[in-house]
Design a protein around this motif. Structure first.
Motif, PDB file in Angstrom:
ATOM      1  N   GLU A  66       1.783  -6.463   3.862  1.00  0.00           N
ATOM      2  CA  GLU A  66       0.126  -6.057   3.601  1.00  0.00           C
ATOM      3  C   GLU A  66      -0.166  -5.224   1.517  1.00  0.00           C
ATOM      4  O   GLU A  66      -0.109  -5.404   1.154  1.00  0.00           O
ATOM      5  CB  GLU A  66      -0.385  -5.855   4.047  1.00  0.00           C
ATOM      6  CG  GLU A  66      -2.185  -5.747   4.154  1.00  0.00           C
ATOM      7  CD  GLU A  66      -2.253  -4.475   3.293  1.00  0.00           C
ATOM      8  OE1 GLU A  66      -3.318  -4.603   2.394  1.00  0.00           O
ATOM      9  OE2 GLU A  66      -2.291  -3.275   4.004  1.00  0.00           O
ATOM     10  N   VAL A  67       1.067  -4.261   1.951  1.00  0.00           N
ATOM     11  CA  VAL A  67       1.177  -2.945   1.281  1.00  0.00           C
ATOM     12  C   VAL A  67       1.537  -3.562  -0.190  1.00  0.00           C
ATOM     13  O   VAL A  67       1.447  -3.986  -1.297  1.00  0.00           O
ATOM     14  CB  VAL A  67       1.542  -1.529   1.497  1.00  0.00           C
ATOM     15  CG1 VAL A  67       2.229  -1.091   0.271  1.00  0.00           C
ATOM     16  CG2 VAL A  67       0.992  -1.013   2.783  1.00  0.00           C
ATOM     17  N   MET A  80       0.175   2.761  -1.008  1.00  0.00           N
ATOM     18  CA  MET A  80       0.722   2.239  -1.083  1.00  0.00           C
ATOM     19  C   MET A  80       2.136   3.355  -0.713  1.00  0.00           C
ATOM     20  O   MET A  80       3.174   2.337  -1.656  1.00  0.00           O
ATOM     21  CB  MET A  80       0.505   1.528  -2.373  1.00  0.00           C
ATOM     22  CG  MET A  80      -0.129   0.849  -2.599  1.00  0.00           C
ATOM     23  SD  MET A  80       0.335  -0.370  -4.096  1.00  0.00           S
ATOM     24  CE  MET A  80       0.068   0.480  -5.577  1.00  0.00           C
ATOM     25  N   ARG A 107      -0.351  -5.892  -2.424  1.00  0.00           N
ATOM     26  CA  ARG A 107      -1.307  -5.416  -2.304  1.00  0.00           C
ATOM     27  C   ARG A 107      -1.723  -5.021  -3.918  1.00  0.00           C
ATOM     28  O   ARG A 107      -0.924  -5.108  -4.684  1.00  0.00           O
ATOM     29  CB  ARG A 107      -1.801  -4.015  -2.236  1.00  0.00           C
ATOM     30  CG  ARG A 107      -2.977  -3.196  -2.596  1.00  0.00           C
ATOM     31  CD  ARG A 107      -3.324  -2.184  -2.065  1.00  0.00           C
ATOM     32  NE  ARG A 107      -2.767  -2.374  -0.011  1.00  0.00           N
ATOM     33  CZ  ARG A 107      -2.865  -1.321   0.663  1.00  0.00           C
ATOM     34  NH1 ARG A 107      -3.090  -0.105   0.816  1.00  0.00           N
ATOM     35  NH2 ARG A 107      -2.561  -1.897   1.974  1.00  0.00           N
ATOM     36  N   VAL A 148      -3.678 -11.837  -0.671  1.00  0.00           N
ATOM     37  CA  VAL A 148      -2.732 -11.566   0.445  1.00  0.00           C
ATOM     38  C   VAL A 148      -2.264 -12.378   0.997  1.00  0.00           C
ATOM     39  O   VAL A 148      -2.893 -12.885   1.135  1.00  0.00           O
ATOM     40  CB  VAL A 148      -3.226 -10.690   0.878  1.00  0.00           C
ATOM     41  CG1 VAL A 148      -1.855  -9.870   2.090  1.00  0.00           C
ATOM     42  CG2 VAL A 148      -3.530  -9.094  -0.014  1.00  0.00           C
ATOM     43  N   THR A 189       2.468  -8.546  -8.462  1.00  0.00           N
ATOM     44  CA  THR A 189       2.424  -8.210  -7.282  1.00  0.00           C
ATOM     45  C   THR A 189       4.052  -8.806  -6.421  1.00  0.00           C
ATOM     46  O   THR A 189       5.010  -9.294  -6.908  1.00  0.00           O
ATOM     47  CB  THR A 189       2.060  -8.849  -5.729  1.00  0.00           C
ATOM     48  OG1 THR A 189       1.701 -10.415  -6.068  1.00  0.00           O
ATOM     49  CG2 THR A 189       0.240  -8.778  -6.550  1.00  0.00           C
TER      50      THR A 189
END
Length: 485
Positions: A371-372, A446, A375, A190, A413
């Protein structure tokens, strides 16, 4: 950056053109119409061996009241006070006007380092205006052509001695800028925002939703031009700041109206500049007006951010004007789930850009959405999850043959993207794909973030897939013989 250079002058003398040439990009909008630039725009400039910060300002107006021109003038005067050096530009072809003389007096009082440049000085038609510039009492003017890049060497020669004055200050700031330079090369990790690579957040919405007012409240100062007039912002202005300890680069964009209403060339340029900011952003804050939320244009703007694959946070502004807040929030959540199903679970935050209430919740929602958006789920967890999803609801069986989903992995991602290996991917209905995507949102936490899913057939790389079966020659000879007896 060793020093800050502010470009000031009357409207339409070529300030934005010179700004774009110094930064090496077409960041500022340029048009023949005067008064295009309204906000302060900063950029990292390069001229020879010099590296410095350049500020593009609005054209200096004589108005001093609370009108739009008066507010633009105060913002420009603030940039003059902030900058180390002021580059005062005049139009060599138009000559020196009384307004130029007034502003020359202002610069002498407000700035200790002023460089005079006569722009549009290519050709003999500018000779008279160049000679008139001496009367301003700011020294010898530089003969400049921002459009064609002429006279930049003369500008460099005047900046070099002044740049040495600020070398000591730059040396003190240099260690601070190198603190968080390290970058994680692992694509699976991340990304943590740093000063070198801050979190990119774009604020978009319809005109007069309060985007500039919101950013000013976050900064704690009147950095962007605001007012009751709709459509004040024209450029997509980027501003770096620390938002509760998180390095962030905020993009203030022009209000986006319906395409049918956008007729003027300048507004088309403003909207395209805002769309470009959305593409560069990581998190997009869709700002709505609490009085008229979820208008058709709001839905288009939110859908645009989702289609671009950006993490989305929906913020409802002017919340301080609502009387029955409990009833209003229930209506907003119901409308959000009904009108934007593609953003199911995305954060909905109520804020007041005027009072600053709710900005802490907005910051937490932006960090969570980022952040999501970054992920990653391990392949082992995904395939255990896929087995459970297939047992709960098996895929359809078109033509009596069950579609088999054999394997699943995460391919990327930002936003999360997944590849499912299956038989007959072209026959799997969209409803079953949505079933899997919604399951990913719920089971792997998510919510709201765009999720991409690609169906692949394991037989796609089989070179013998479409080849007809043939009988071996020995078998053909054996079959061709008559049976014994």
């Amino acid at each position: 950056m060793s020093f800050t250079l502010a470009i000031v002058g009357r409207p339409n003398v070529g300030k934005s053109t010179l700004f774009n040439r110094l930064v090496g990009k077409r960041l500022a909008l340029v048009d023949d119409q005067p008064g295009v630039t309204r906000d302060l725009r900063e950029g990292e400039a390069r001229l020879g061996d010099l590296r410095f910060t350049v500020i593009d300002t609005a054209g200096l107006e004589e108005a001093t009241d609370e009108s739009l021109q008066g507010r633009m003038r105060r913002l420009t005067e603030r940039a003059v006070e902030m900058a180390d050096i002021c580059l005062f530009m005049v139009d060599a072809r138009a000559g020196i006007l009384p307004t130029d003389e007034v502003f020359a007096d202002i610069l002498r009082k407000k700035s200790s380092n002023v460089i005079l440049a006569a722009n549009k000085a290519e050709g003999r038609a500018a000779d008279a205006g160049l000679l008139e510039a001496y009367a301003l009492g700011l020294g010898e003017p530089i003969r400049l052509s921002a459009e064609h890049g002429e006279g930049l060497n003369d500008l460099l020669s005047q900046l070099m001695p002044l740049a040495d004055t600020f070398t000591a200050r730059a040396a003190e700031e240099a260690p601070e800028t190198n603190v968080d330079v390290e970058d994680d090369e692992d694509e699976d990790a991340v990304r943590v925002p740093t000063k070198a690579k801050p979190l990119q957040v774009a604020v978009i919405g319809r005109p007069n939703a309060g985007k500039s007012t919101l950013i000013n409240k976050l900064l704690g100062e009147e950095r962007l031009l605001t007012g009751p007039e709709a459509g004040i912002t024209r450029d997509a202005i980027s501003i770096s700041m620390e938002w509760d300890g998180v390095p962030v680069r905020l993009f203030d964009t022009a209000g986006m109206r319906k395409r049918a209403k956008v007729q003027e060339k300048l507004e088309k340029l403003s909207v395209s500049d805002g769309l470009r900011a959305v593409k560069f952003a990581e998190v997009v804050v869709v700002l709505l007006d609490a009085a008229i939320p979820f208008e058709s244009q709001d839905l288009r703007i939110a859908d645009l951010a989702e289609r671009e694959g950006r993490a989305v946070v929906v913020a409802v502004n002017k919340w301080d004007l609502e009387d029955d807040k409990n009833v209003k929030i229930r209506e907003l959540r119901e409308a959000f789930e009904r009108l934007l199903p593609q953003l199911r679970g995305a954060p909905l935050v109520t804020v007041s850009a005027k009072t600053g209430k709710g900005l802490d919740r907005l910051q937490a929602a932006v960090v969570k959405a980022h952040e999501v958006w970054n992920r990653r789920v391990s392949t082992a967890r995904l395939n255990r999850w896929l087995t459970g999803m297939l047992e709960a609801h098996p895929p359809p069986a078109p033509g009596g043959r069950r579609i088999k989903l054999r394997y699943m992995t995460q391919a990327k991602t930002r936003p999360p993207g997944f590849v499912v290996m299956c038989s007959h991917p072209d026959k799997l209905p969209d409803s079953y794909t949505r079933y899997l995507i919604n399951g990913l949102r719920d089971d792997f936490d998510m919510p709201g973030t765009p999720i991409r899913m690609w169906l692949r057939s394991q037989a796609e790389d089989n070179p013998y897939k479409d080849r007809k079966k043939s009988t071996p020659s020995r078998l053909r000879k054996h079959l061709g013989k008559k049976p014994l007896g």
